[in-house]
Design a protein around this motif. Structure first.
Motif, PDB file in Angstrom:
ATOM      1  N   ALA A  72       0.721  -1.247   0.010  1.00  0.00           N
ATOM      2  CA  ALA A  72       0.040  -0.107  -0.107  1.00  0.00           C
ATOM      3  C   ALA A  72       0.822   1.164  -0.185  1.00  0.00           C
ATOM      4  CB  ALA A  72      -1.019   0.013   1.392  1.00  0.00           C
ATOM      5  N   HIS A  73       1.782   1.174   0.702  1.00  0.00           N
ATOM      6  CA  HIS A  73       2.855   2.368   0.676  1.00  0.00           C
ATOM      7  C   HIS A  73       3.393   2.435  -0.516  1.00  0.00           C
ATOM      8  CE1 HIS A  73       5.551   5.280   2.543  1.00  0.00           C
ATOM      9  NE2 HIS A  73       6.806   4.499   1.940  1.00  0.00           N
ATOM     10  N   ALA A  74       3.961   1.705  -1.261  1.00  0.00           N
ATOM     11  CA  ALA A  74       4.706   1.693  -2.446  1.00  0.00           C
ATOM     12  C   ALA A  74       3.583   2.388  -3.543  1.00  0.00           C
ATOM     13  CB  ALA A  74       5.215   0.498  -2.972  1.00  0.00           C
ATOM     14  N   ARG A  75       2.519   1.686  -3.467  1.00  0.00           N
ATOM     15  CA  ARG A  75       1.413   1.978  -4.399  1.00  0.00           C
ATOM     16  C   ARG A  75       1.018   3.571  -4.283  1.00  0.00           C
ATOM     17  NH1 ARG A  75       1.668  -0.189  -9.094  1.00  0.00           N
ATOM     18  NH2 ARG A  75      -0.651   0.068  -9.421  1.00  0.00           N
ATOM     19  N   HIS A  76       0.793   3.565  -2.923  1.00  0.00           N
ATOM     20  CA  HIS A  76       0.391   5.131  -2.385  1.00  0.00           C
ATOM     21  C   HIS A  76       1.385   5.932  -3.357  1.00  0.00           C
ATOM     22  CE1 HIS A  76      -0.965   8.352   0.510  1.00  0.00           C
ATOM     23  NE2 HIS A  76       0.486   8.819   0.251  1.00  0.00           N
ATOM     24  N   ALA A  77       2.616   6.229  -2.882  1.00  0.00           N
ATOM     25  CA  ALA A  77       3.557   6.890  -3.613  1.00  0.00           C
ATOM     26  C   ALA A  77       3.623   7.053  -5.108  1.00  0.00           C
ATOM     27  CB  ALA A  77       4.946   6.493  -3.216  1.00  0.00           C
ATOM     28  N   GLY A  78       3.310   5.896  -5.778  1.00  0.00           N
ATOM     29  CA  GLY A  78       3.291   5.678  -7.276  1.00  0.00           C
ATOM     30  C   GLY A  78       2.138   6.159  -7.842  1.00  0.00           C
ATOM     31  N   LEU A  79       0.997   6.023  -7.009  1.00  0.00           N
ATOM     32  CA  LEU A  79       0.123   6.783  -7.760  1.00  0.00           C
ATOM     33  C   LEU A  79       0.015   8.320  -7.633  1.00  0.00           C
ATOM     34  CD1 LEU A  79      -2.994   6.296  -8.859  1.00  0.00           C
ATOM     35  CD2 LEU A  79      -3.789   6.212  -6.354  1.00  0.00           C
ATOM     36  N   PHE A  80       0.414   8.789  -6.561  1.00  0.00           N
ATOM     37  CA  PHE A  80       0.494  10.208  -6.395  1.00  0.00           C
ATOM     38  C   PHE A  80       1.425  10.720  -7.559  1.00  0.00           C
ATOM     39  CE2 PHE A  80       3.010  13.901  -4.946  1.00  0.00           C
ATOM     40  CZ  PHE A  80       1.908  14.731  -4.578  1.00  0.00           C
ATOM     41  N   GLN A  81       2.637  10.159  -7.727  1.00  0.00           N
ATOM     42  CA  GLN A  81       3.242  10.529  -9.066  1.00  0.00           C
ATOM     43  C   GLN A  81       2.538  10.434 -10.245  1.00  0.00           C
ATOM     44  OE1 GLN A  81       5.994  12.205  -8.475  1.00  0.00           O
ATOM     45  NE2 GLN A  81       6.220  11.794  -6.362  1.00  0.00           N
ATOM     46  N   ARG A  82       1.877   9.355 -10.698  1.00  0.00           N
ATOM     47  CA  ARG A  82       1.080   9.159 -11.831  1.00  0.00           C
ATOM     48  C   ARG A  82       0.164  10.296 -11.973  1.00  0.00           C
ATOM     49  NH1 ARG A  82       1.813   3.947 -10.191  1.00  0.00           N
ATOM     50  NH2 ARG A  82      -0.240   3.522  -9.857  1.00  0.00           N
ATOM     51  N   PHE A  83      -0.781  10.489 -11.009  1.00  0.00           N
ATOM     52  CA  PHE A  83      -1.485  11.552 -10.954  1.00  0.00           C
ATOM     53  C   PHE A  83      -1.183  12.870 -11.339  1.00  0.00           C
ATOM     54  CE2 PHE A  83      -4.912  13.903  -8.554  1.00  0.00           C
ATOM     55  CZ  PHE A  83      -5.870  14.128  -9.453  1.00  0.00           C
ATOM     56  N   ILE A  84      -0.055  13.344 -10.486  1.00  0.00           N
ATOM     57  CA  ILE A  84       0.611  14.793 -10.795  1.00  0.00           C
ATOM     58  C   ILE A  84       1.093  14.605 -12.266  1.00  0.00           C
ATOM     59  CG2 ILE A  84       2.441  16.097 -10.110  1.00  0.00           C
ATOM     60  CD1 ILE A  84       0.140  16.129  -8.099  1.00  0.00           C
ATOM     61  N   LYS A  85       1.591  13.688 -12.966  1.00  0.00           N
ATOM     62  CA  LYS A  85       2.025  13.518 -14.243  1.00  0.00           C
ATOM     63  C   LYS A  85       1.108  13.487 -15.256  1.00  0.00           C
ATOM     64  CE  LYS A  85       5.155  10.802 -17.262  1.00  0.00           C
ATOM     65  NZ  LYS A  85       5.822   9.480 -17.623  1.00  0.00           N
ATOM     66  N   ALA A  86      -0.128  12.976 -14.797  1.00  0.00           N
ATOM     67  CA  ALA A  86      -1.353  12.983 -15.822  1.00  0.00           C
ATOM     68  C   ALA A  86      -1.800  14.432 -15.707  1.00  0.00           C
ATOM     69  CB  ALA A  86      -2.412  12.163 -15.455  1.00  0.00           C
ATOM     70  N   LEU A  87      -1.755  15.101 -14.639  1.00  0.00           N
ATOM     71  CA  LEU A  87      -2.183  16.640 -14.672  1.00  0.00           C
ATOM     72  C   LEU A  87      -1.114  17.501 -15.543  1.00  0.00           C
ATOM     73  CD1 LEU A  87      -3.401  16.678 -10.856  1.00  0.00           C
ATOM     74  CD2 LEU A  87      -4.658  16.664 -12.942  1.00  0.00           C
ATOM     75  N   THR A  88       0.038  17.272 -15.176  1.00  0.00           N
ATOM     76  CA  THR A  88       0.931  18.425 -15.629  1.00  0.00           C
ATOM     77  C   THR A  88       2.044  17.820 -16.873  1.00  0.00           C
ATOM     78  OG1 THR A  88       2.575  17.605 -14.101  1.00  0.00           O
ATOM     79  CG2 THR A  88       1.035  19.305 -13.287  1.00  0.00           C
TER      80      THR A  88
END
Length: 517
Positions: A72-88
């Motif tokens: 969960a910790h690893a996927r938590h950090a990875g999802l945050f990075q992917r979401f920010i990348k999709a936004l910007t």
């Protein structure tokens, strides 16, 4: 001899249990190391070896909880990075659509929805059904895990120490976290960036329809997220709070419009058509209805009494502004500073009918707006009746029959209003046969004049115009018929021969002249 063999068997079992616990802990550390690499990819194929290792750890709920927490910790950090990348970042970042609020909000929520489905599928394949895992492990592994912790203490020290809980997924009662809890922790990383961007959209002063649309979309996604993560999850609470903000912004926009309409009332145009501000307001009502009907999930959309209340709140400023602005066309309004003699008495009624008909046209056929539409229909019917009554009285006055008709009606009902006046109609003041016959003759002569009967040319709806003309003609014809019947009634005291000689035009002649069939 038997006792020695028994002691040897117990020692062997104890040694095997210790080795088994060491193996479980090594397996746990291996899974946790592998979990660190799960943060990179968006959609992952579950490694069969990793899945077998997780399945083996189900007999040790505490160790499995550590592994689930690490994933969960690893996927938590990875999802945050992917979401920010999709936004910007990327060829088509979502934030490029920030100027188009509908597309911007829709793209963000759609991305999260797709990510949630993929993440639920991946974690479900890796850990299986979290609810079932928790139930199976709770009975089979809790006691064993507690005993094994004491049995293998020496071996844990030799192997490098036991793993320790690092987050909320590792429960203190030795049970496995459910898949919902793991998903909740993973998607907790997206709550803040999503909430900040949605609040920026709502606090920038969008139109009321846009605020309502955002609330509708958030209602759909809130229901979807609640099914997967639960209503108490971080993402569900974020969507719920932003949805409440959208509805507050919607109501605030309506309040500001109401205050503005009170400060700057509408000015009726010379053609008595609805003002442009009212046309825009009516279009807003139509957009609200269309937005409600186009909800992604009608079962979760604002419906019934809730939407009726929102729609009524949006229509109230429009109805108030129509009523206030119509006072400028009322010759007898208390707010007038002039005498108003230059005004046509029918203008106010025509203006009100035009404005209400416009609002009604935007709501007709919509089941969700039936309550408001019924209310406007009642107001429209009242104004139509008032206009018919006023115009009929004006026609009778122009044709010289109003006074005679009023005297006959008053006499028939009695001076006291109870019908007790026994004086014959022929002997009543102003109702002699020559006077009544002369009034009927003048009435028939003037009735064919081109400027006597109203045409309601400024009325926008052809059907309403035809209805008004017909009702006025019927009312005028009925007034003539009542006078004619009173003259021919034996109780009136008129000589039938004199009446026949003096009155030449029957009610049928009048109805033919007025085009009543």
């Amino acid at each position: 001899m038997c006792g020695q063999h028994q002691r040897a068997g117990l020692e062997l079992m104890e040694s095997m249990a210790g080795l088994q616990e060491v193996a479980y802990e090594r397996l746990c550390r291996w899974v946790r190391r592998r979990a660190a690499g799960l943060a990179e990819a968006d959609a992952l194929e579950v490694d069969p070896g990793l899945a077998r290792a997780v399945a083996a750890l189900r007999d040790r709920p505490v160790l499995l909880a550590y592994c689930m927490d690490e994933v969960a910790h690893a996927r938590h950090a990875g999802l945050f990075q992917r979401f920010i990348k999709a936004l910007t970042q990327g060829p088509r970042p979502i934030e490029m659509q920030a100027g188009d609020t509908r597309r911007y909000v829709g793209d963000m929520l759609a991305w999260l929805h797709a990510a949630l489905e993929l993440e639920a599928e991946f974690l479900g394949s890796l850990f299986g059904d979290g609810e079932a895992a928790a139930g199976n492990a709770a009975g089979a592994g809790n006691d064993a895990a507690a005993g094994a912790a004491g049995q293998a203490s020496g071996d844990r020290e030799a192997a490098g120490g036991a793993p320790e809980a690092t987050g909320a997924a590792a429960t203190t009662d030795g049970t496995v976290p459910t898949l919902r809890r793991v998903l909740d922790k993973v998607f907790g990383s997206t709550c803040r960036p999503l909430k900040v961007r949605l609040e920026q959209c709502l606090l920038s002063g969008p139109a009321p329809v846009l605020c309502f649309w955002v609330g509708q979309v958030l209602t759909f996604y809130l229901a979807t997220v609640s099914k997967l993560l639960g209503p108490q999850s971080s993402l569900a609470e974020t969507l719920s709070s932003v949805r409440a903000l959208a509805l507050r912004a919607f109501r605030e926009q309506l309040r500001q419009r109401k205050d503005k309409s009170a400060r700057y009332p509408l000015v009726p145009p010379k053609d008595l058509l609805p003002p442009q501000q009212l046309v825009k307001g009516a279009a807003m009502l139509a957009e609200l209805v269309a937005c409600h009907d186009a909800a992604l999930d009608p079962a979760s959309a604002s419906a019934g009494a809730d939407f009726e209340a929102l729609l009524a709140a949006a229509a109230e400023p429009l109805l108030d502004s129509i009523e206030r602005s119509s006072e400028a066309l009322d010759p007898n309004a208390s707010s007038r500073l002039d005498e108003g003699a230059h005004l046509d008495p029918s203008d106010r009624g025509i203006y009100l009918i035009n404005c209400l008909a416009l609002l009604l046209s935007q709501l007709e056929g919509a089941a969700c707006a039936e309550g408001l539409a019924a209310r406007i229909r009642l107001q429209l019917a009242d104004h139509l009746s008032e206009l018919v009554e006023a115009e009929s009285a004006r026609v009778l006055a122009r044709c010289g029959l109003a006074e005679v008709a009023a005297r006959i009606k008053l006499h028939q009902t009695g001076a006291g209003g109870d019908g007790t006046d026994a004086t014959p109609l022929s002997q009543a003041t102003g109702l002699s046969l020559p006077a009544v016959a002369d009034a009927l003759r003048v009435f028939f002569g003037r009735l064919s004049a081109p400027d006597v009967l109203p045409e309601f040319l400024k009325l926008q709806l052809p059907r309403a115009r035809e209805e008004l003309i017909h009702r006025v003609n019927v009312t005028v014809a009925d007034a003539h018929a009542s006078v004619y019947e009173a003259l021919h009634s034996p109780a009136s005291g008129y000589d039938p021969a004199e009446v026949a000689a003096a009155v030449k035009h029957t009610p049928a002649h009048v109805r033919t002249l007025l085009g009543i069939h």
